[in-house]
Write a protein that holds these residues in place. Structure first.
Motif, PDB file in Angstrom:
ATOM      1  N   LEU A  35      -6.530   1.125   2.634  1.00 14.72           N
ATOM      2  CA  LEU A  35      -5.783   2.376   2.785  1.00 14.72           C
ATOM      3  C   LEU A  35      -6.617   3.467   3.455  1.00 14.72           C
ATOM      4  N   ARG A  36      -7.827   3.147   3.853  1.00 20.06           N
ATOM      5  CA  ARG A  36      -8.743   4.177   4.303  1.00 20.06           C
ATOM      6  C   ARG A  36      -8.308   4.861   5.595  1.00 20.06           C
ATOM      7  N   ASP A  37      -7.534   4.187   6.425  1.00 20.42           N
ATOM      8  CA  ASP A  37      -7.130   4.804   7.693  1.00 20.42           C
ATOM      9  C   ASP A  37      -5.911   5.693   7.541  1.00 20.42           C
ATOM     10  N   GLY A  38      -5.399   5.847   6.308  1.00 17.17           N
ATOM     11  CA  GLY A  38      -4.295   6.764   6.073  1.00 17.17           C
ATOM     12  C   GLY A  38      -2.925   6.177   6.303  1.00 17.17           C
ATOM     13  N   ARG A  39      -2.857   4.898   6.647  1.00 11.92           N
ATOM     14  CA  ARG A  39      -1.555   4.259   6.770  1.00 11.92           C
ATOM     15  C   ARG A  39      -1.135   3.664   5.441  1.00 11.92           C
ATOM     16  N   GLY A  40       0.164   3.357   5.316  1.00 11.34           N
ATOM     17  CA  GLY A  40       0.651   2.638   4.152  1.00 11.34           C
ATOM     18  C   GLY A  40       0.239   1.176   4.249  1.00 11.34           C
ATOM     19  N   LEU A  41       0.574   0.415   3.222  1.00 14.49           N
ATOM     20  CA  LEU A  41       0.151  -0.983   3.162  1.00 14.49           C
ATOM     21  C   LEU A  41       1.251  -1.819   2.519  1.00 14.49           C
ATOM     22  N   VAL A  42       1.641  -2.903   3.192  1.00  9.93           N
ATOM     23  CA  VAL A  42       2.536  -3.887   2.600  1.00  9.93           C
ATOM     24  C   VAL A  42       1.689  -5.070   2.163  1.00  9.93           C
ATOM     25  N   ILE A  43       1.705  -5.359   0.870  1.00  8.73           N
ATOM     26  CA  ILE A  43       0.920  -6.466   0.328  1.00  8.73           C
ATOM     27  C   ILE A  43       1.859  -7.616   0.007  1.00  8.73           C
ATOM     28  N   ASP A  44       1.594  -8.763   0.627  1.00  8.18           N
ATOM     29  CA  ASP A  44       2.392  -9.961   0.380  1.00  8.18           C
ATOM     30  C   ASP A  44       1.820 -10.693  -0.831  1.00  8.18           C
ATOM     31  N   LEU A  45       2.637 -10.916  -1.830  1.00 10.09           N
ATOM     32  CA  LEU A  45       2.209 -11.607  -3.042  1.00 10.09           C
ATOM     33  C   LEU A  45       2.594 -13.078  -3.033  1.00 10.09           C
ATOM     34  N   SER A  46       3.334 -13.518  -1.977  1.00 14.31           N
ATOM     35  CA  SER A  46       3.888 -14.867  -1.971  1.00 14.31           C
ATOM     36  C   SER A  46       3.133 -15.837  -1.084  1.00 14.31           C
ATOM     37  N   GLY A  47       2.320 -15.331  -0.141  1.00 16.27           N
ATOM     38  CA  GLY A  47       1.588 -16.206   0.758  1.00 16.27           C
ATOM     39  C   GLY A  47       2.373 -16.654   1.965  1.00 16.27           C
ATOM     40  N   ALA A  48       3.575 -16.097   2.186  1.00 15.78           N
ATOM     41  CA  ALA A  48       4.393 -16.499   3.332  1.00 15.78           C
ATOM     42  C   ALA A  48       3.834 -15.909   4.626  1.00 15.78           C
TER      43      ALA A  48
ATOM     44  N   LEU B 181       4.984  -2.316  -1.393  1.00 12.51           N
ATOM     45  CA  LEU B 181       4.774  -1.297  -0.366  1.00 12.51           C
ATOM     46  C   LEU B 181       3.980  -0.168  -1.000  1.00 12.51           C
ATOM     47  N   VAL B 182       2.732  -0.006  -0.546  1.00 15.19           N
ATOM     48  CA  VAL B 182       1.832   0.996  -1.119  1.00 15.19           C
ATOM     49  C   VAL B 182       1.722   2.175  -0.164  1.00 15.19           C
ATOM     50  N   ARG B 183       1.890   3.370  -0.681  1.00 13.12           N
ATOM     51  CA  ARG B 183       1.824   4.586   0.115  1.00 13.12           C
ATOM     52  C   ARG B 183       0.375   4.924   0.451  1.00 13.12           C
ATOM     53  N   PRO B 184       0.147   5.779   1.437  1.00 10.97           N
ATOM     54  CA  PRO B 184      -1.229   6.175   1.767  1.00 10.97           C
ATOM     55  C   PRO B 184      -1.978   6.834   0.617  1.00 10.97           C
ATOM     56  N   ASP B 185      -1.255   7.406  -0.355  1.00 12.57           N
ATOM     57  CA  ASP B 185      -1.926   8.038  -1.497  1.00 12.57           C
ATOM     58  C   ASP B 185      -2.195   7.059  -2.633  1.00 12.57           C
ATOM     59  N   GLY B 186      -1.921   5.771  -2.421  1.00  9.13           N
ATOM     60  CA  GLY B 186      -2.266   4.757  -3.402  1.00  9.13           C
ATOM     61  C   GLY B 186      -1.185   4.410  -4.394  1.00  9.13           C
ATOM     62  N   TYR B 187      -0.041   5.065  -4.341  1.00  4.43           N
ATOM     63  CA  TYR B 187       1.042   4.762  -5.277  1.00  4.43           C
ATOM     64  C   TYR B 187       1.999   3.734  -4.683  1.00  4.43           C
ATOM     65  N   VAL B 188       2.528   2.873  -5.545  1.00  2.00           N
ATOM     66  CA  VAL B 188       3.470   1.848  -5.102  1.00  2.00           C
ATOM     67  C   VAL B 188       4.832   2.504  -4.865  1.00  2.00           C
ATOM     68  N   ALA B 189       5.315   2.412  -3.628  1.00  2.18           N
ATOM     69  CA  ALA B 189       6.582   3.034  -3.262  1.00  2.18           C
ATOM     70  C   ALA B 189       7.773   2.118  -3.512  1.00  2.18           C
ATOM     71  N   TRP B 190       7.532   0.811  -3.383  1.00  2.23           N
ATOM     72  CA  TRP B 190       8.640  -0.153  -3.479  1.00  2.23           C
ATOM     73  C   TRP B 190       8.061  -1.525  -3.783  1.00  2.23           C
ATOM     74  N   ALA B 191       8.844  -2.340  -4.494  1.00  2.72           N
ATOM     75  CA  ALA B 191       8.485  -3.731  -4.754  1.00  2.72           C
ATOM     76  C   ALA B 191       9.754  -4.555  -4.697  1.00  2.72           C
ATOM     77  N   GLY B 192       9.703  -5.692  -4.011  1.00  6.71           N
ATOM     78  CA  GLY B 192      10.907  -6.493  -3.912  1.00  6.71           C
ATOM     79  C   GLY B 192      10.770  -7.665  -2.965  1.00  6.71           C
ATOM     80  N   ALA B 193      11.920  -8.186  -2.546  1.00  9.05           N
ATOM     81  CA  ALA B 193      11.973  -9.321  -1.632  1.00  9.05           C
ATOM     82  C   ALA B 193      11.921  -8.835  -0.194  1.00  9.05           C
ATOM     83  N   ARG B 194      11.572  -9.741   0.707  1.00  9.86           N
ATOM     84  CA  ARG B 194      11.389  -9.374   2.104  1.00  9.86           C
ATOM     85  C   ARG B 194      12.648  -8.776   2.712  1.00  9.86           C
ATOM     86  N   ALA B 195      13.811  -9.182   2.242  1.00 12.49           N
ATOM     87  CA  ALA B 195      15.063  -8.694   2.820  1.00 12.49           C
ATOM     88  C   ALA B 195      15.208  -7.177   2.672  1.00 12.49           C
ATOM     89  N   GLY B 196      14.572  -6.604   1.679  1.00 15.90           N
ATOM     90  CA  GLY B 196      14.703  -5.164   1.463  1.00 15.90           C
ATOM     91  C   GLY B 196      13.593  -4.334   2.071  1.00 15.90           C
TER      92      GLY B 196
END
Length: 540
Positions: free
Chosen positions: A461-474, A512-527
């Motif tokens: 998160l150091r560059d100030g962008r958000g982050l999508v973390i894949d938990l499934s390995g797809a 989906l993690v926001r630049p401030d480190g908080y989780v904005a959303w969690a779900g399936a890829r379709a969303g």
């Protein structure tokens, strides 16, 4: 036209400026004070709680702030009074062992495991670290620029300076303290409760240093000798100070010390001093059109417990990335409404617990009994966790009851960047043209460039962008971000050992993690597409 004017160049304003610059916006900081005024308001030590330390870690700022802490404490050690040596040595030992978590109304909260995240330093040292970071990013900071009026229209906001000059920007943020000109001139309501105590902190020299105890709670109030050499502090429960702007005198401090200690203390020299109270007030909203508030401009309360600075710094981290997106035209202005929605309840909770802490500091046998009972309660593990999380700021939840950790600070885990280069991949060249050269250089020298490996999420998160973390390995996550790669990077959660990562039954595929480190959303890829648009604006 400037993107954002920040009125106030204290720690909150400086950190906000850094966050805006990191997000590609162009901020201008207007600070009224100059050298001596800034030093005076830096009396006393400031504590940075666990959540603030975690937030600073997202930007690589923990190391320079910690270095400033130890430099400060080393300096104090060389000038400490013999009577204060044991207290100072104990606090330094707790910090070195990682056991200090803070306190609740003077009742210590300790972590015997040594994993506490807590820093202590003078405000001017913290400001120096943040000012250096801001200057290195190309932030414009003007000292000696007092703002006397603020106006706004449909296209922007304007700050009128004391010398008649007018600065204009798309947005304006008041970080100008409890008596904020921005708040007053922009029509924010500021309701609350009046003061019930007067605190005084001064750099002073008593005729007999032994006459002033290191710490005392007595019938007349409280007195203590600060960690800072030469500083003396008193608190009296007398309905608040009669004056605020008149300079403190040696006679005033001497009279306060005599009332509190019951001793014939003589103060032969006073260099500088400040007064404060438990005046507790809260802005009705943190945004009115194109004008916003952060830090003490939005909320004031007793300093007992050391939560005020942390509250303001967390305001800055929450607001910075959102305002940068809006100011650059990448997200709609409605994103700024989440700032009040998220931070207002957090501040209300702090205002409540600081009122409680003041009540627990009052003299009297009933309060003493209550403190003894609470000290017993704090030895219970569940109670310790509850009060520690409150003081450390780690109990913040922007979306209570939402599954998948949404609304909470991102869990401690490692992930491997999914970007092909491991570094920033702007969606189009225009992004580079909207950022300053200094900000671009910081992004291009991202420490993530280089061999692909698992890294703590804080580094990603150091560059100030958000982050999508894949938990499934797809596969295909990077491509799924297509039109948002200038604002969001992709990563795969690191998995110990071999084999594919499969989310727990019923658990989310993505975070989906926001630049401030908080989780904005969690779900399936379709969303994912809808979540990206909601938090980071439309795809480009």
């Amino acid at each position: 036209m400037t993107d954002v004017i920040i009125v106030g160049g204290g720690p909150v304003g400086l950190l906000l400026a850094c966050e805006l610059k990191l997000g590609g916006a162009d901020p201008l900081v207007l600070e009224a004070a100059t050298g001596e005024e800034r030093r005076t308001r830096s009396l006393g030590m400031r504590s940075l709680n666990a959540r603030t330390v975690q937030s600073l870690a997202l930007r690589g700022l923990v190391e320079p702030v910690a270095a400033a802490q130890w430099a400060t404490l080393d300096e104090f050690a060389a000038h400490r009074e013999p009577a204060d040596a044991d207290l100072v040595a104990m606090l330094v030992e707790l910090l070195q062992k990682g056991q200090m978590k803070g306190h609740f109304s003077g009742l210590p909260l300790l972590d015997e495991s040594g994993r506490a995240e807590y820093l202590m330093l003078k405000q001017d040292r913290l400001e120096a670290v943040l000012a250096e970071r801001a200057a290195g990013m190309g932030v414009r900071i003007r000292q000696g620029c007092a703002v006397v009026d603020v106006t706004q229209d449909e296209t922007g906001a304007a700050a009128t300076l004391a010398d008649g000059r007018v600065e204009r920007a798309a947005y304006l943020v008041g970080c100008d303290g409890g008596r904020s000109v921005v708040r007053k001139r922009s029509g924010f309501a500021f309701e609350g409760t009046p003061p019930t105590m007067t605190g005084r902190t001064a750099v002073a020299e008593p005729d007999d240093p032994g006459a002033v105890p290191s710490a005392l709670r007595g019938p007349g109030g409280l007195v203590n000798r600060s960690l800072v050499p030469g500083e003396i502090a008193t608190i009296e429960f007398d309905a608040g100070p009669d004056v605020r702007d008149v300079p403190m005198t040696a006679g005033e401090l001497e009279a306060s010390l005599r009332r509190v200690t019951g001793r014939d203390v003589v103060v032969k020299r006073l260099e500088t001093g400040i007064r404060y109270s438990d005046n507790t007030r809260h802005a009705d909203t943190y945004r009115r059109g194109r004008v916003l508030l952060a830090g003490d401009a939005a909320h004031v309360h007793s300093p007992i417990g050391g939560q005020g600075l942390n509250l303001g710094l967390q305001d800055a981290v929450n607001l910075g990335w959102k305002l940068a997106l809006v100011a650059r035209g990448l997200a709609p202005a409605g994103l700024l409404d989440t700032y009040t929605a998220e931070r207002h309840p957090v501040a209300a909770r702090v205002l409540r617990n600081t009122r409680a802490q003041v009540a627990l500091m009052r003299p009297g046998s009933q309060v003493e009994a209550l403190r003894e009972v609470l000290a017993e309660v704090l030895r219970l593990p569940d109670a310790d966790r509850h009060f520690s999380a409150m003081v450390e700021g780690t109990d913040v939840d922007h979306a209570p009851g939402t599954p998948g950790g949404v609304g909470r600070f991102v869990p401690r885990l490692e992930a491997t960047p999914a970007d092909p280069s491991g570094g920033p991949t702007p969606a189009d060249p225009s992004r580079e043209q909207t950022r300053s050269d200094a900000s671009d250089e910081q992004t291009r020298s991202d420490p993530l460039d280089g061999p692909e490996r698992a890294r703590p999420v804080a580094e990603l998160l150091r560059d100030g962008r958000g982050l999508v973390i894949d938990l499934s390995g797809a596969d295909g996550l990077h491509a799924a971000l297509a039109g948002h790669r200038d604002r969001v990077r992709a990563a795969h959660a690191a998995v110990p050992g071999d084999g594919e990562r499969v989310p727990a039954a019923g658990g989310p595929e993505l975070l989906l993690v926001r630049p401030d480190g908080y989780v904005a959303w969690a779900g399936a890829r379709a969303g994912l597409g809808d979540a990206l648009t909601a938090w980071f604006g439309p795809a480009r």
